[in-house]
Enzyme design. Structure first.
Site, PDB file in Angstrom:
ATOM      1  N   TYR A 124       6.885  58.557  17.947  1.00 32.38           N
ATOM      2  CA  TYR A 124       7.889  59.622  18.075  1.00 32.38           C
ATOM      3  C   TYR A 124       9.076  59.132  18.910  1.00 32.38           C
ATOM      4  O   TYR A 124      10.238  59.307  18.525  1.00 32.38           O
ATOM      5  CB  TYR A 124       7.227  60.846  18.720  1.00 32.38           C
ATOM      6  CG  TYR A 124       8.136  62.034  18.946  1.00 32.38           C
ATOM      7  CD1 TYR A 124       8.559  62.827  17.888  1.00 32.38           C
ATOM      8  CD2 TYR A 124       8.554  62.381  20.235  1.00 32.38           C
ATOM      9  CE1 TYR A 124       9.377  63.932  18.097  1.00 32.38           C
ATOM     10  CE2 TYR A 124       9.363  63.481  20.459  1.00 32.38           C
ATOM     11  CZ  TYR A 124       9.782  64.257  19.384  1.00 32.38           C
ATOM     12  OH  TYR A 124      10.591  65.352  19.601  1.00 32.38           O
ATOM     13  N   SER A 176      15.629  64.163  21.190  1.00 28.69           N
ATOM     14  CA  SER A 176      14.668  64.583  22.221  1.00 28.69           C
ATOM     15  C   SER A 176      14.940  63.807  23.493  1.00 28.69           C
ATOM     16  O   SER A 176      15.381  62.653  23.422  1.00 28.69           O
ATOM     17  CB  SER A 176      13.248  64.298  21.755  1.00 28.69           C
ATOM     18  OG  SER A 176      12.337  64.601  22.794  1.00 28.69           O
TER      19      SER A 176
END
Ligand code: NAD
Length: 241
Positions: A151, A138
């Protein structure tokens, strides 16, 4: 030989599966919950003349991963392309409330699962002297948004795995790369407003799952045989310094 895409019943993984099949790979469409959705992905690939099969498995569970890779290998051939894509929920958690369990929830998907999967597919890749490992990371590691630290940390750890594995496995003809999508609306983002994000994006549009799938197909291809240990950010320039 086969391409195994984890969490391919919906979202980005489903579109990666379709593109990989179009590029000639026999695709293992992994799902955990959502057999019907995985079956739809398989049906759409087959109706376009491609080869695909759905395989249920929790890719964060060691015994399930061993069994998954054995079933894929028996049915579609040894895994030549491994795409570590699956994700669980990504809740927003303020740092005051952050627990070790919150970290583990993310590390299970982005460190444990890729490790379990790689261990299972590696012997056959080494034997053939060829393999492609593609981590779906990401651009959140660069953006480091608040209330997302578990995350962000796990996606950073996934990048670390990618770089170290690339060095270790290069001599065996195995490439390991990291695709870093920007925000790509999928089913779970339905109804979200994209105008602000587009305004901050040099390419002046929202990314679509096809953008990510194209990067995956490239990294899986022969054309990318000298590309390893890299982070390919696909976000329309959103994080250009
Ligand atoms: N969509 C985005 O904006 C975006 C942005 C950056 C990074 N990513 C990354 O892309 C990847 C895919 O994200 P997405 O948005 O398509 O998510 P999604 O929630 O739409 O899809 C996740 C998939 O993983 C599956 N899954 C969940 N738990 C599983 C388990 N235990 N075992 C096997 N499969 C399981 C789900 O069933 C689903 O098919 C993730 O790694 C995510 O972090 C997505």
């Amino acid at each position: 030989m086969s391409a195994l895409v984890t969490g391919a019943s919906r979202g980005l993984g489903a579109v990666m599966a379709v593109h990989l099949a179009r590029a000639g790979h026999a695709v293992a469409v992994n799902y955990h919950a959502g057999a019907a959705l995985a079956d739809e992905v398989v049906a759409s690939i087959r109706s376009a003349g491609g080869v695909a099969e759905a395989f249920g498995a929790d890719v964060t569970d060691e015994a399930a991963v061993t069994d998954l890779v054995a079933r894929v290998t028996a049915s579609l051939g040894p895994v030549d392309v491994l795409v570590c894509n699956a994700t669980g929920p990504q809740p927003a958690v303020p740092v005051e409330d952050l627990t070790w369990e919150d970290h583990l929830d993310q590390l299970r998907f982005f460190v444990k699962s890729p490790t379990l999967l790689l261990r299972e597919v590696l012997p056959a890749m080494k034997e053939r002297g060829r393999g492609r490992v593609i981590q779906i990371g990401s651009d959140m590691f660069e953006r480091a948004l608040p209330r997302s630290s578990a995350y962000v940390a796990a996606k950073g750890a996934q990048l670390g795995l990618t770089r170290s594995w690339a060095r270790e496995l290069g001599p065996h003809g195995i490439t390991v790369n990291y695709v870093a999508p920007g925000w790509i609306p999928v089913e779970r983002h339905e109804g979200a407003s994209t105008a602000g994000y587009i305004a901050e994006t040099p390419m002046s549009r929202q990314g679509v799952p096809d953008d990510i799938a194209a990067a995956v197909v490239y990294l899986a291809s022969e054309a990318a045989s000298f590309v390893t240990g890299t982070r390919l950010t696909v976000n329309g320039g959103h994080t250009i310094d």
